[in-house]
Design a protein around this motif. Structure first.
Motif, mmCIF file in Angstrom:
data_model
loop_
_atom_site.group_PDB
_atom_site.id
_atom_site.type_symbol
_atom_site.label_atom_id
_atom_site.label_comp_id
_atom_site.label_asym_id
_atom_site.label_seq_id
_atom_site.Cartn_x
_atom_site.Cartn_y
_atom_site.Cartn_z
ATOM 1 N N MET A 35 96.070 4.063 33.312
ATOM 2 C CA MET A 35 97.135 3.433 34.086
ATOM 3 C C MET A 35 96.749 2.026 34.524
ATOM 4 O O MET A 35 97.602 1.146 34.652
ATOM 5 C CB MET A 35 97.490 4.310 35.282
ATOM 6 N N GLN A 36 95.463 1.788 34.747
ATOM 7 C CA GLN A 36 95.016 0.435 35.061
ATOM 8 C C GLN A 36 95.213 -0.498 33.870
ATOM 9 O O GLN A 36 95.610 -1.654 34.031
ATOM 10 C CB GLN A 36 93.545 0.452 35.477
ATOM 11 N N ALA A 37 94.939 0.002 32.664
ATOM 12 C CA ALA A 37 95.114 -0.814 31.469
ATOM 13 C C ALA A 37 96.588 -1.131 31.214
ATOM 14 O O ALA A 37 96.928 -2.208 30.718
ATOM 15 C CB ALA A 37 94.518 -0.099 30.261
ATOM 16 N N GLN A 38 97.479 -0.202 31.572
ATOM 17 C CA GLN A 38 98.906 -0.426 31.350
ATOM 18 C C GLN A 38 99.504 -1.397 32.359
ATOM 19 O O GLN A 38 100.511 -2.051 32.069
ATOM 20 C CB GLN A 38 99.648 0.908 31.406
ATOM 21 N N GLY A 39 98.888 -1.483 33.541
ATOM 22 C CA GLY A 39 99.387 -2.408 34.544
ATOM 23 C C GLY A 39 100.642 -1.903 35.250
ATOM 24 O O GLY A 39 101.055 -0.751 35.087
ATOM 25 N N ARG A 40 101.276 -2.798 36.006
ATOM 26 C CA ARG A 40 102.444 -2.426 36.811
ATOM 27 C C ARG A 40 103.740 -3.052 36.306
ATOM 28 O O ARG A 40 104.796 -2.854 36.905
ATOM 29 C CB ARG A 40 102.231 -2.866 38.262
ATOM 30 N N ALA A 41 103.667 -3.818 35.231
ATOM 31 C CA ALA A 41 104.830 -4.595 34.797
ATOM 32 C C ALA A 41 106.036 -3.711 34.482
ATOM 33 O O ALA A 41 107.167 -4.022 34.886
ATOM 34 C CB ALA A 41 104.470 -5.445 33.582
ATOM 35 N N ASP A 42 105.823 -2.602 33.775
ATOM 36 C CA ASP A 42 106.948 -1.740 33.385
ATOM 37 C C ASP A 42 107.610 -1.112 34.601
ATOM 38 O O ASP A 42 108.850 -1.046 34.681
ATOM 39 C CB ASP A 42 106.460 -0.655 32.430
ATOM 40 N N GLU A 43 106.790 -0.628 35.551
ATOM 41 C CA GLU A 43 107.356 -0.028 36.750
ATOM 42 C C GLU A 43 108.114 -1.060 37.587
ATOM 43 O O GLU A 43 109.200 -0.783 38.116
ATOM 44 C CB GLU A 43 106.256 0.617 37.603
ATOM 45 N N GLU A 44 107.554 -2.261 37.698
ATOM 46 C CA GLU A 44 108.223 -3.302 38.472
ATOM 47 C C GLU A 44 109.537 -3.711 37.816
ATOM 48 O O GLU A 44 110.534 -3.973 38.507
ATOM 49 C CB GLU A 44 107.290 -4.503 38.612
ATOM 50 N N ALA A 51 111.429 -1.721 35.990
ATOM 51 C CA ALA A 51 112.367 -0.619 36.226
ATOM 52 C C ALA A 51 112.931 -0.670 37.645
ATOM 53 O O ALA A 51 114.135 -0.469 37.854
ATOM 54 C CB ALA A 51 111.664 0.715 35.972
ATOM 55 N N ARG A 52 112.072 -0.961 38.618
ATOM 56 C CA ARG A 52 112.557 -1.050 39.996
ATOM 57 C C ARG A 52 113.493 -2.239 40.170
ATOM 58 O O ARG A 52 114.479 -2.168 40.920
ATOM 59 C CB ARG A 52 111.376 -1.166 40.962
ATOM 60 N N ALA A 53 113.190 -3.343 39.466
ATOM 61 C CA ALA A 53 114.062 -4.511 39.560
ATOM 62 C C ALA A 53 115.443 -4.241 38.980
ATOM 63 O O ALA A 53 116.445 -4.831 39.415
ATOM 64 C CB ALA A 53 113.414 -5.702 38.845
ATOM 65 N N LEU A 54 115.504 -3.323 38.005
ATOM 66 C CA LEU A 54 116.784 -2.961 37.394
ATOM 67 C C LEU A 54 117.523 -1.880 38.178
ATOM 68 O O LEU A 54 118.577 -1.417 37.751
ATOM 69 C CB LEU A 54 116.563 -2.496 35.955
ATOM 70 N N GLY A 55 116.955 -1.460 39.307
ATOM 71 C CA GLY A 55 117.636 -0.517 40.185
ATOM 72 C C GLY A 55 117.189 0.920 40.099
ATOM 73 O O GLY A 55 117.787 1.793 40.732
ATOM 74 N N ALA A 56 116.159 1.214 39.316
ATOM 75 C CA ALA A 56 115.669 2.594 39.209
ATOM 76 C C ALA A 56 114.952 2.997 40.484
ATOM 77 O O ALA A 56 114.248 2.188 41.106
ATOM 78 C CB ALA A 56 114.729 2.732 38.012
ATOM 79 N N GLY A 57 115.104 4.252 40.875
ATOM 80 C CA GLY A 57 114.408 4.769 42.040
ATOM 81 C C GLY A 57 112.979 5.141 41.701
ATOM 82 O O GLY A 57 112.531 5.042 40.557
ATOM 83 N N GLY A 58 112.251 5.610 42.716
ATOM 84 C CA GLY A 58 110.858 5.963 42.514
ATOM 85 C C GLY A 58 110.673 7.086 41.513
ATOM 86 O O GLY A 58 109.840 6.997 40.599
ATOM 87 N N TRP A 59 111.454 8.191 41.664
ATOM 88 C CA TRP A 59 111.336 9.317 40.746
ATOM 89 C C TRP A 59 111.813 8.956 39.351
ATOM 90 O O TRP A 59 111.243 9.385 38.342
ATOM 91 C CB TRP A 59 112.122 10.512 41.270
ATOM 92 N N GLN A 60 112.891 8.154 39.256
ATOM 93 C CA GLN A 60 113.367 7.722 37.945
ATOM 94 C C GLN A 60 112.307 6.892 37.228
ATOM 95 O O GLN A 60 112.078 7.052 36.024
ATOM 96 C CB GLN A 60 114.651 6.894 38.103
ATOM 97 N N THR A 61 111.649 6.024 37.968
ATOM 98 C CA THR A 61 110.601 5.196 37.379
ATOM 99 C C THR A 61 109.452 6.053 36.884
ATOM 100 O O THR A 61 108.907 5.829 35.791
ATOM 101 C CB THR A 61 110.090 4.182 38.410
ATOM 102 N N PHE A 62 109.101 7.061 37.682
ATOM 103 C CA PHE A 62 107.984 7.920 37.295
ATOM 104 C C PHE A 62 108.322 8.736 36.048
ATOM 105 O O PHE A 62 107.543 8.778 35.089
ATOM 106 C CB PHE A 62 107.623 8.862 38.448
ATOM 107 N N TRP A 63 109.488 9.393 36.037
ATOM 108 C CA TRP A 63 109.828 10.300 34.949
ATOM 109 C C TRP A 63 110.173 9.569 33.652
ATOM 110 O O TRP A 63 109.876 10.056 32.558
ATOM 111 C CB TRP A 63 111.017 11.189 35.348
#
Length: 287
Positions: free
Chosen positions: A176-185, A187-199
């Motif tokens: 997860m460190q190698a993948q970074g946070r860009a994809d999650e950020e 997804a959140r910027a596009l309006g996804a919630g925490g659980w949606q981002t995780f799943w």
């Protein structure tokens, strides 16, 4: 373009590539590796199965069908069936927190996860006896409420969970460190919630690493001996497979001990096969 094995010529001097070795050296290294694997892996495995069938297939299957052996196998599956999902949840939560957030004590949490790797499983078992035993800190309260942890299934689960909880987290954190946070950020910027981002974002990206960690955790849980030996004390009906093997060995039933040991041997072989399959899948996806 020159190949790695092609000598370089500089000012009339032939320089051999540092990665090119003579056939003698290559075969010497390969032969040494195969000899080591044969002596310390193949021969012991063959010895286990040879001793297990020393008295014939009938005795082998009779040992596995013995009520105490079946009870040990069921208890091992029960213990692993509780400890592994708990460690899976903990590993996901810990890896998510450590790699996706910055908070005070993050380095301490990362360090503490390595504790089971450095502490003897026997010490871990003794700690649980000190805390939950009849003469332990919570012993009088547990006795007053007719609750048993030590020398019972809860103690086996706690001890197994302790010695195995780093496996999932330690497999996921570097990934997860190698993948970074860009994809999650994103997804959140596009309006996804925490659980949606995780799943939909995080879990698909780490599924093979998670499966690999779960397999290793399960193999370690089923093969644990030191910690469960302390909290079980070889109590009748509270023996896992490893403890039952010890009991048979102490009763001079060597063939029976080796017969039951093949259960763990098959588990090890299955773990190796699954590990190789996961690594092949990861390599294919990267290509």
């Amino acid at each position: 373009m020159k190949s790695a094995a092609t000598p370089n010529v500089v000012s009339g001097v032939r320089h051999r590539s540092p990665t090119a070795e003579s056939p003698f050296v290559r075969w010497l290294l390969i032969g040494g590796a195969l000899l080591f694997l044969g002596l310390f892996l193949v021969v012991p495995l063959l010895a286990v199965f040879a001793q297990a069938f020393a008295k014939g297939p009938g005795f082998y299957f009779k040992t596995l069908a013995d009520p105490q052996s079946l009870s040990a196998i069921k208890l091992t599956l029960l213990t692993a069936g509780i400890a592994v999902p708990m460690n899976c949840v903990f590993g996901l939560a810990a890896a998510w927190a450590i790699t996706k957030f910055t908070f005070p004590g993050r380095n301490i949490l990362t360090t503490l996860m390595d504790l089971p790797f450095s502490v003897s499983p026997v010490i871990a078992g003794l700690v649980y006896v000190l805390v939950f035993g009849a003469q332990g800190w919570f012993g009088p309260w547990l006795n007053a409420h007719d609750l048993r942890i030590i020398y019972a299934v809860p103690g086996l689960v706690l001890a197994t969970t302790f010695v195995t909880f780093p496996f999932v987290a330690r497999e996921l954190i570097p990934l997860m460190q190698a993948q970074g946070r860009a994809d999650e950020e994103a997804a959140r910027a596009l309006g996804a919630g925490g659980w949606q981002t995780f799943w939909r974002v995080t879990l698909p990206a780490i599924k093979w690493g998670l499966l690999y960690g779960v397999i290793l955790c399960n193999a370690r849980a089923m093969g644990e001996f030191g910690a469960v030996s302390v909290v079980s004390n070889n109590t009748q009906g509270q023996n896992t497979v490893t403890l039952q093997i010890e009991t048979l060995y102490k009763d001079f039933n060597l063939t029976g001990a080796f017969a039951l040991a093949t259960v763990l041997t098959f588990l090890a072989l299955i773990t190796i096969a699954l590990k190789a399959w996961i690594e092949r899948k990861e390599t294919t996806l990267k290509l």
